[in-house]
Design a protein around this motif. Structure first.
Motif, short mmCIF file in Angstrom:
data_model
loop_
_atom_site.label_atom_id
_atom_site.label_comp_id
_atom_site.label_asym_id
_atom_site.label_seq_id
_atom_site.Cartn_x
_atom_site.Cartn_y
_atom_site.Cartn_z
N MET A 1 34.70 46.47 21.62
CA MET A 1 35.65 46.65 22.70
C MET A 1 34.91 46.39 24.02
SD MET A 1 38.01 49.83 23.30
CE MET A 1 38.48 49.36 21.94
N GLU A 2 35.56 45.41 24.69
CA GLU A 2 34.61 44.42 25.73
C GLU A 2 35.12 46.28 27.07
OE1 GLU A 2 35.45 41.40 29.27
OE2 GLU A 2 36.72 40.74 27.72
N SER A 3 34.01 46.27 27.39
CA SER A 3 34.04 47.26 29.07
C SER A 3 34.34 46.48 29.96
CB SER A 3 32.80 47.81 28.94
OG SER A 3 31.67 47.07 29.17
N ILE A 4 35.53 47.11 31.06
CA ILE A 4 35.38 46.26 32.02
C ILE A 4 35.66 47.05 33.51
CG2 ILE A 4 36.81 45.22 33.26
CD1 ILE A 4 38.56 43.52 31.10
N SER A 5 34.49 47.08 34.34
CA SER A 5 34.14 48.02 35.03
C SER A 5 35.42 48.22 36.14
CB SER A 5 33.13 47.88 36.34
OG SER A 5 32.68 48.46 37.13
N ILE A 6 35.79 48.80 36.90
CA ILE A 6 36.64 48.56 37.93
C ILE A 6 36.26 47.87 39.68
CG2 ILE A 6 37.43 50.78 37.89
CD1 ILE A 6 36.34 51.82 40.38
N PHE A 7 34.48 47.72 39.39
CA PHE A 7 34.10 46.85 40.14
C PHE A 7 33.62 45.07 39.74
CE2 PHE A 7 31.48 51.01 40.32
CZ PHE A 7 32.32 51.26 42.14
N ASP A 8 34.78 45.15 38.88
CA ASP A 8 35.40 43.51 37.88
C ASP A 8 36.88 43.58 37.71
OD1 ASP A 8 32.66 43.08 36.10
OD2 ASP A 8 33.67 44.52 34.44
N MET A 9 37.29 44.31 38.23
CA MET A 9 38.75 43.85 38.60
C MET A 9 38.58 43.75 40.15
SD MET A 9 40.12 44.07 35.96
CE MET A 9 41.81 43.51 36.76
N LEU A 10 38.00 44.81 41.19
CA LEU A 10 37.68 45.09 42.58
C LEU A 10 36.97 43.93 43.10
CD1 LEU A 10 38.90 48.56 43.11
CD2 LEU A 10 40.49 46.67 43.12
N LYS A 11 36.53 42.54 43.67
CA LYS A 11 35.50 41.86 43.65
C LYS A 11 35.69 40.89 44.75
CE LYS A 11 34.75 39.81 39.10
NZ LYS A 11 35.85 39.87 38.75
N ILE A 12 35.21 41.71 45.65
CA ILE A 12 34.07 41.32 47.48
C ILE A 12 34.45 39.60 47.69
CG2 ILE A 12 33.80 41.28 49.66
CD1 ILE A 12 33.22 44.10 48.67
N GLY A 13 35.38 38.52 47.48
CA GLY A 13 34.93 37.44 47.58
C GLY A 13 35.30 36.40 49.29
N ILE A 14 35.77 35.51 49.19
CA ILE A 14 36.56 34.52 50.01
C ILE A 14 37.82 34.39 49.27
CG2 ILE A 14 36.38 32.26 51.15
CD1 ILE A 14 34.60 34.85 52.06
N GLY A 15 38.57 34.42 50.40
CA GLY A 15 40.19 33.08 49.89
C GLY A 15 40.00 31.80 50.24
N PRO A 16 41.24 31.70 49.96
CA PRO A 16 42.97 32.55 49.22
C PRO A 16 43.16 32.36 47.73
CG PRO A 16 42.34 29.59 49.60
CD PRO A 16 40.79 30.25 49.76
#
Length: 475
Positions: free
Chosen positions: A1-16
């Motif tokens: 089963m794949e593990s997805i961290s909250i830090f995979d869902m909430l990433k800092i990056g550049i728009g748009p």
């Protein structure tokens, strides 16, 4: 089963866009690393990027070409100064030279070395192929897919048999909402406590807190910048920034402040009436997505196009519901939001190119609704009920950006998604979750079925809906 961290869902990056900007940027970085690992980097004499499907059709408006050039130049979306982006890109265009990985100069003309193909690759709507010509004359190519939220995969890796060492073994592996509720009931824990135990299997408490603080500080700074920046957004639609004017009117007569944190404290001391609540929530959401639309730094939540919903709802809690809210409240909110988002990613999609805007704004609204419900004292059952309600009322939402820009209707949709999240939380808190007619997992499944049934022109291609119903001259 794949593990997805909250830090995979909430990433800092550049728009748009997380799928059209952050994804290609990360794909370029990954390709460079793979060429180095294969001892081919020094042999590269020319590089070309081929862009396909939705990534191509709205790529120019989503700055996909910028992202490719920035990624190939060796810059990082987390650390680059947004003010440097235009300079780096313009220098490549003017000199027609790419400082490849920041290490060697290659001839590069964006008009001929970034090729936009209208056709779709069979695996995913967002395809990107890098091609290198080596000193031997041989060609080396690699294809990647940007699947939403900044996630990048290759078809071979996606279809490969997963090895046990590929994923950390979590104490509470979660694929569905029913599994999450089962753990909460068995362990007598809240959802945030279960998620925290999973995160602790990936990193220590100090690291978890540090990363959550970075995410929150980025969100807060983004709102601060958006509320204090006047003018029109770039891209040609001449969309006026509205957060500035709304914020100015709401803060009339307020004490002075000189930092995002002081600004937050000032807001928390102001008296807010009902109509102002709606204005504040909209202001927070608009501010984030106006920064996103101008290639500013945001947090994918779960995508760039939906980045304003979660910070707006979290600010609502801190400004309206609980003036004493502290870091622990922020932490719980983001833990719950991240887990709800990961269930949607595992069971459906967070890519507008695959599922329309229901996969972005709908998911972000569900994430925010569930997180707010826990902070307001809701049970785990009520948390998932709130998430279900929020998504239920975004089902079928199309992605049809005018001009391929993440502006109309994208920016306003964040405001609407935030308001719906708050309403969904209140409905769930006032309900007996055991009598819920639509289980959370059923709405995840329904969203995915709706996504598959949706006409391709409503999936981030700008070939249907508002994108063609409103002419650019009308804007």
């Amino acid at each position: 089963m794949e593990s997805i961290s909250i830090f995979d869902m909430l990433k800092i990056g550049i728009g748009p866009s997380s799928s059209h900007t952050l994804g290609p940027w990360r794909a370029a970085e990954r390709w460079i690393a793979e060429m180095k690992a294969a001892a081919l980097f020094e042999e590269i004499e020319q590089v070309t990027a081929h862009v396909y499907g939705s990534l191509s059709l709205t790529g120019k408006g989503h700055a996909t070409d910028y992202a490719i050039m920035l990624g190939l130049s060796g810059t990082d979306p987390v650390t680059i100064e947004p003010s440097d982006i235009q300079y780096v890109v313009q220098k490549i265009k003017d000199d027609q030279v790419l400082h490849f990985a920041g290490e060697k100069k290659l001839p590069f003309d964006p008009k001929s070395n970034i090729i936009f193909h209208r056709k779709f690759l069979p695996f995913h709507a967002n395809g990107l192929k890098f091609e290198a010509i080596l000193s031997s004359g041989k060609k080396k190519t690699k294809t990647y897919y940007s699947i939403g939220g900044g996630f990048v995969v290759t078809e071979a890796r996606k279809n490969a048999k997963k090895k046990i060492e590929d994923f950390k073994l979590l104490p509470f592996p979660i694929q569905k909402g029913t599994e999450l509720l089962s753990y909460c009931q068995k362990e007598q824990k809240t959802i945030s406590e279960i998620v925290l135990e999973n995160e602790r299997s990936l990193r220590d408490d100090a690291k978890i807190d540090t990363e959550i603080r970075r995410i929150w500080e980025t969100m807060l700074e983004c709102m601060y910048i958006g509320c204090h920046t006047e003018g029109n957004l770039p891209g040609g639609l001449n969309v006026r920034r509205r957060a500035f004017d709304i914020h100015k009117n709401l803060m009339a007569g307020a004490a002075s402040y000189d930092s995002p944190e002081n600004w937050l404290q000032t807001i928390r001391k102001t008296e807010v009436k009902f109509r102002q609540i709606l204005k504040w929530v909209s202001c927070f959401a608009l501010s984030v997505n106006e920064v996103n639309a101008s290639l500013g730094r945001v947090v994918t939540a779960p995508t760039n196009g939906s980045a304003g919903v979660i910070p707006a709802v979290l600010m609502y809690y801190m400004v309206i519901e609980n003036h004493r809210a502290d870091f622990e409240h922020i932490k719980k909110f983001l833990l719950v939001a991240g887990e709800i988002g990961s269930i949607f990613k595992k069971g459906a999609t967070i890519s507008a190119a695959m599922g329309g805007c229901q996969a972005e704004i709908g998911v972000s609204s569900a994430m925010a609704a569930g997180a707010l419900t826990e902070l307001l004292g809701g049970t785990p059952e009520q948390v998932l009920m709130a998430a279900e309600i929020a998504m239920e009322h975004h089902l079928g939402l199309t992605c049809d950006p005018i001009g391929g820009l993440v502006q109309i209707p994208c920016i306003e949709r964040n405001s609407m998604g935030a308001i719906k999240a708050i309403n969904a939380a209140e409905l769930a808190l006032g309900s007996d979750a055991s009598e819920a007619k639509v289980p959370f997992d059923k709405v995840v499944q329904t969203m995915w079925e709706t996504a598959k049934d949706m006409n391709a022109k409503y999936k981030e291609t700008s070939t249907g809906g508002l994108a063609i119903g409103v002419f650019l001259s009308d804007c």
